[in-house]
Enzyme design. Structure first.
Site, mmCIF file in Angstrom:
data_model
loop_
_atom_site.group_PDB
_atom_site.id
_atom_site.type_symbol
_atom_site.label_atom_id
_atom_site.label_comp_id
_atom_site.label_asym_id
_atom_site.label_seq_id
_atom_site.Cartn_x
_atom_site.Cartn_y
_atom_site.Cartn_z
ATOM 1 N N LYS A 34 11.819 -4.697 -1.690
ATOM 2 C CA LYS A 34 11.979 -3.522 -2.622
ATOM 3 C C LYS A 34 12.867 -3.946 -3.709
ATOM 4 C CE LYS A 34 12.166 0.304 -0.178
ATOM 5 N NZ LYS A 34 12.430 1.279 0.766
ATOM 6 N N GLY A 53 6.779 4.023 -5.683
ATOM 7 C CA GLY A 53 7.993 4.779 -5.785
ATOM 8 C C GLY A 53 8.517 5.147 -7.140
ATOM 9 N N MET A 54 9.319 6.079 -7.361
ATOM 10 C CA MET A 54 9.887 6.518 -8.569
ATOM 11 C C MET A 54 11.103 5.961 -8.830
ATOM 12 S SD MET A 54 9.231 10.661 -8.359
ATOM 13 C CE MET A 54 9.846 11.183 -6.580
ATOM 14 N N ASP A 107 16.390 -1.065 9.191
ATOM 15 C CA ASP A 107 17.434 -1.828 8.726
ATOM 16 C C ASP A 107 17.320 -2.677 7.746
ATOM 17 O OD1 ASP A 107 20.100 -3.049 8.748
ATOM 18 O OD2 ASP A 107 19.638 -4.363 10.467
ATOM 19 N N PRO A 131 1.042 -1.198 0.114
ATOM 20 C CA PRO A 131 0.004 -0.055 0.273
ATOM 21 C C PRO A 131 0.955 1.231 -0.114
ATOM 22 C CG PRO A 131 -0.599 -1.614 1.694
ATOM 23 C CD PRO A 131 0.462 -2.182 1.180
ATOM 24 N N GLY A 132 0.282 2.304 -0.680
ATOM 25 C CA GLY A 132 1.055 3.783 -0.412
ATOM 26 C C GLY A 132 1.403 3.928 -2.054
ATOM 27 N N VAL A 133 1.859 5.088 -2.085
ATOM 28 C CA VAL A 133 2.304 5.905 -3.340
ATOM 29 C C VAL A 133 3.254 5.196 -4.000
ATOM 30 C CG1 VAL A 133 3.031 7.985 -4.491
ATOM 31 C CG2 VAL A 133 1.401 8.140 -2.208
#
EC number: 2.7.11.5
Length: 569
Positions: free
Chosen positions: A337, A321-322, A372, A317-319
């Site tokens: 990620k 990433g670029m 971390d 969830p969330g905006v």
């Protein structure tokens, strides 16, 4: 192939390398007391970074030993490595740090072979260590009973944990008052009340910590007593902490690693697990500097979760990433990620720079404000463990990193971090009081990172998260830099009235220039939040504030950042 294949010799050389690593690790760790007593704060930071870098350095050395000792056609005959594993198991069976030696073996194997040759036959994907070991011992602890009074009990503790205390009687009186405040009166009078403390002292940054538990016949409470060295005033016992949430924060994934001498790591981890049952053992191993073994335990927990649940990967969830694309498992408290193949045009970094930034986070003082990370290569997951929309997005934005191989999804490279609620999403649903607390902590996070010589770069709300304890933590590292590398400037006054109406700046801007006056509209679209933050932390909008921090850092000052609430200070 020769008749004798040197499995035993290879296993012995790997274990000799582990002994060398452990000796150097212990040497750095044992210096912690002297550095604390002598208030050598910058040496403490250097030692922490050196100990983190030691692991990969020693793996590289042993890789060199092996390649010098054996021809590649012998050493890299992967079909023979189950023999090495068997020989290695026999060597480590009597050891008291055998679980760490398995992880060390894995690191050496991965330094020699490509990840497609990984198998449980050749290395320790699953541990071979029994959950209850014949040589397992209880943790090394000291026990104190309530024979006379709480003050007598505390004096007995400080007699055993001897430092150059400045005013011990004052400390004892203050800690007794805190103990009576934290625990019910009947507990403080209970003749069965006992304190059990881990014998070695834990050191981190500018503090030393006595760690253990309080218990009686019915209940137990965690116990941490932080010690501080006030230069010119001696050592003082700063607080007495029995709240499980506060103790959990002290061992948080946002903190630097403790230095503590633990010849039998499993002893201490098991002891900590008893007082902090909510912590996973991966996090506990990591907290005392064995971050590679923490990574092993994390991976085992992940594959166990996937094998025993119907959980499927989804986009976090969330905006979006670029630079990074982030996905997660709803039932597993972690985000994964990966670096996108193409970044948004506003981003000037490249892939190599992003990797360097994320690796930097491992070696700096995170002051409780940066999550971390663990870096992984060549994760393989079943395709049916991904929601179709998630897999499609990952394949679209990072085709060089995410590869479909039949029914398997290969993730060539990723980082893992603890999952948090993005601050921008948290504020959307927060009460007025929660907004106030979150923005107060958001500003403190920025200030504490800055005082530790870290400038977040992109300070947007979406790049910070809120932990389960309500702390605000930074987690997006592609633009971080050392604070001392940034050129903070005031916006020059306009030359002409027309300058203010222009859409273009009337002044030159260098690659490292930052104008804090521009922060308010950049950080907050909500005018109420913008005004509130200005009232709470308005100095962050002043270039002189940042320059003052830079001057203090260049003078060698190391700030105090406490991982606990300080009572009566």
């Amino acid at each position: 192939m020769t008749q004798h294949w040197p499995a035993g010799e290879i296993a012995r050389m790997i274990l000799d390398g582990f002994d060398d690593y452990r000796e150097h690790f212990r040497r750095i760790t044992l210096g912690a007391r002297e550095r604390f007593e002598q208030a050598r704060w910058q040496d403490i930071q250097r030692a922490a970074a050196a100990r983190i870098n030691l692991y990969e350095q020693k793996v590289g050395e042993v890789n060199g030993w092996l390649r010098d000792a054996f021809d590649d056609e012998v050493l890299l005959e992967v079909e023979q490595w189950p023999l090495v594993k068997s020989a290695y198991i026999r060597l480590i069976d009597p050891r008291l740090d055998d679980e760490l030696s398995e992880t060390w073996y894995n690191s050496l194997f991965c330094s020699l072979f490509s990840h497609d040759q990984i198998s449980d036959g050749c290395m320790f994907i699953h541990t071979t260590r029994p959950s209850i070991r014949s040589h397992q011992r209880a943790a090394q602890t000291r026990t104190y009973c309530l024979d006379a009074s709480l003050q007598s009990l505390l004096r007995a503790i400080f007699a055993d944990y001897a430092f150059a205390y400045g005013d011990l009687e004052s400390d004892v009186s203050r800690l007794e008052a805190q103990l009576r405040e934290h625990l019910p009166d009947w507990v403080c009078k209970d003749s069965t009340l006992t304190v059990e403390l881990f014998s070695p002292v834990l050191y981190r940054n500018k503090g030393a910590y006595l760690v253990g538990r309080l218990y009686n016949s019915d209940e137990q409470w965690p116990l941490v007593i932080p010690l501080l060295h006030r230069e010119g005033h001696g050592v003082e016992a700063d607080a007495l902490i029995t709240d499980e949430a506060e103790v959990s924060i002290i061992f948080s994934f946002t903190r630097s690693y403790f230095m503590v001498d633990v010849p039998v790591p499993a002893e201490f981890v098991n002891f900590l697990k008893r007082i902090l049952p909510g912590k996973h053992i991966a996090e506990l191993y990591t907290s005392i500097g064995f971050y590679k073994h923490g990574k092993s335990e994390f991976y085992r927990a992940l594959i166990n979760h996937l094998a025993n649940s119907d959980d499927r990967f989804i986009m976090a969830p969330g905006v979006r990433g670029m630079v990074m694309s982030v996905f997660t498992l709803p039932g597993f408290n972690t985000v994964f990620k990966i670096i996108k193949d193409r970044f948004s045009p506003s981003k000037t970094v490249d892939r190599a720079t992003v990797i360097d930034k994320y690796r930097l986070v491992k070696s700096v003082d995170r002051v409780g404000r940066m999550a971390d990370t663990q870096e992984f290569a060549d994760f393989r997951f079943p395709r049916d463990k991904f929601e179709p929309e998630c897999l499609a997005e990952l394949l679209e934005v990072a085709p060089s990193t995410v590869v479909l191989e039949g029914d398997t999804v290969l993730i060539r490279h990723c980082w893992t971090e603890r999952r948090m609620t993005p601050l921008n999403l948290y504020l959307e649903h927060a009460s007025e009081g929660q907004v106030l607390e979150a923005l107060e902590d958001y500003g403190l996070a920025i200030k504490q990172l800055a005082a530790a010589n870290i400038f977040p770069g992109d300070m947007l709300l979406k790049n910070f998260g809120v932990t389960r304890h309500g702390r605000v933590v930074f987690y997006d590292y592609d633009e971080i830099s050392f604070l001392t590398e940034v050129n903070f400037r005031h916006i020059p006054p306009p030359r002409y009235p027309e300058d203010e109406m222009s859409g273009e700046p009337w002044y030159s801007i260098g690659p490292h220039d930052v104008f804090p006056e521009e922060f308010p509209p950049f950080l907050f679209a909500d005018m109420g939040q913008r005004r509130l933050f200005s009232r709470l932390h308005g100095e962050l909008y002043d270039a002189d504030y940042w320059k003052g921090l830079q001057a203090a850092i260049r003078e060698g000052k190391v700030i105090d950042v406490f991982p606990y609430r300080r009572k009566g200070r």
